[in-house]
Design an enzyme around this catalytic site. Structure first.
Site, PDB file in Angstrom:
ATOM      1  N   ARG A 229       0.919  -1.145  -0.052  1.00 19.81           N
ATOM      2  CA  ARG A 229       0.032  -0.167  -0.008  1.00 19.81           C
ATOM      3  C   ARG A 229       0.869   1.214   0.049  1.00 19.81           C
ATOM      4  NH1 ARG A 229      -3.213  -3.307  -1.193  1.00 19.81           N
ATOM      5  NH2 ARG A 229      -5.385  -3.332  -0.613  1.00 19.81           N
ATOM      6  N   GLU A 258      -2.540   8.057  -4.795  1.00 18.03           N
ATOM      7  CA  GLU A 258      -2.907   6.987  -5.822  1.00 18.03           C
ATOM      8  C   GLU A 258      -4.336   7.125  -6.465  1.00 18.03           C
ATOM      9  OE1 GLU A 258      -3.401   2.228  -5.528  1.00 18.03           O
ATOM     10  OE2 GLU A 258      -1.385   2.902  -5.038  1.00 18.03           O
ATOM     11  N   HIS A 277      -0.697  -0.214  -9.376  1.00 17.35           N
ATOM     12  CA  HIS A 277      -1.485  -1.073  -8.559  1.00 17.35           C
ATOM     13  C   HIS A 277      -1.980  -2.315  -9.586  1.00 17.35           C
ATOM     14  CE1 HIS A 277      -3.197  -0.953  -4.487  1.00 17.35           C
ATOM     15  NE2 HIS A 277      -2.917  -2.500  -4.739  1.00 17.35           N
TER      16      HIS A 277
END
Length: 327
Positions: A229, A258, A277
């Site tokens: 993360r 993000e 991601h």
């Protein structure tokens, strides 16, 4: 009638098995994590959800007993509207294959300058990009040795690396780790790292785990790999470590913020590989297969009041580990 709401993309084989397991239940299939077509009346009868609904939807489900998330992380649910009496299981244990392979690929590319050669190829330039690093004999520090971290550690050990695991939990040392240290020893481990890989959940306990202090301790020239993360890394401190040459490179599948906005300085570093991601998700079909099978196994246990796999601890936000793996 008790209702099962499936918000995860499935296949015909899954639907046949689910129908056999949930006899006497109504099983509804919706769009991925989209509850907009679920009526208030239907929501009142939902006892099981497979997927990641928005937190507000949970207020409409007073009979809810179990949620099986399609994600490994559960931080959007443990601090939200979910009643603590509801069983919450995550998909931790299903992403290790895909994400650890992605981390390994990033590590190899950065150590061998493959990203620079790809850039040169696009510009049609035939030119050496300088010295490279040896994978064999490198010291790799893996922070978090759950499913993803252990998968990465196994792969790096097989390539001839010296592997050091760091974790908050008192795990027994597996054979694919040369050392296993507590999180209190993170600074010492970073000082020995040729590669530091992050594989911890994104929770309030891990936010900013890699900050200015940790980058001051890391071995100069080390490579950072983050596929867990973005919030685990202080972005400003990361940029400073790259600009100063403290880090020799970074492989980032996740960032903070993000998505990474256009113009952000992270885009501009030549020795940084960024992917959107994409390490996990459904990019690898086996991952979706693992998650569907996990739900079906847990469904059988749920109906028989048996033990559930990947049950989430509401206090830590982590999957409750197998006691056999702990000291």
């Amino acid at each position: 009638m008790d209702t099962v709401l499936v918000l995860f993309e499935t296949n015909d084989e899954f639907r046949r098995e689910a129908a056999g397991i949930f006899k006497g239940y109504e099983v509804i299939y919706g769009e991925k994590n989209d509850t907009s077509d679920v009526s208030t009346e239907t929501a009142k009868n939902i006892t099981v959800i497979f997927g990641n609904p928005k937190a507000d939807f949970l207020k409409l489900c007073p009979r809810l007993k179990w949620i099986q998330l399609g994600s490994a992380g559960a931080n959007g649910f443990i601090d939200g509207e979910l009643n603590k009496n509801v069983l919450l299981t995550c998909a931790s244990g299903c992403y290790g294959h895909a994400v650890s392979e992605h981390m390994t690929a990033m590590t190899l590319a950065l150590m061998k300058n493959l990203h620079l050669y790809r850039d040169a190829q696009s510009a049609q330039i035939w030119q050496s990009r300088g010295r490279i690093k040896s994978i064999q004999g490198s010291t790799v520090v893996i922070v978090g040795i759950g499913d993803i971290g252990s998968g990465y550690a196994r792969r790096m050990k097989a390539l001839g690396c010296y592997t050091i695991g760091v974790d908050i939990l008192p795990y027994k040392k597996p054979d694919y780790l040369d050392e296993l240290l507590s999180i209190q020893k993170l600074d010492d481990a970073l000082g020995r790292a040729d590669v530091a890989a992050l594989a911890v959940p994104g929770t309030k306990h891990t936010a900013g785990l890699m900050g200015k202090h940790q980058f001051a301790k890391i071995r100069r020239g080390a490579i950072l790999i983050n596929a867990c993360r973005g919030i685990v890394v202080d972005t400003e401190a990361l940029c400073g470590a790259i600009e100063s040459g403290v880090l020799g490179g970074a492989g980032l599948d996740v960032t903070d913020p993000e998505p990474l906005p256009p113009g952000h300085k992270l885009w501009k570093f030549e020795n940084v590989i960024i992917t959107p991601h994409a390490a996990g998700g459904r990019h690898l079909q086996q991952t979706a297969d693992y998650i569907m099978q996990l739900f079906l196994r847990n469904a059988r246990s749920f109906l028989q009041s048996g033990p559930m796999e990947s049950l989430v601890d509401f206090e830590t936000g982590y999957r409750i580990p197998d006691k056999a793996l702990l000291c």
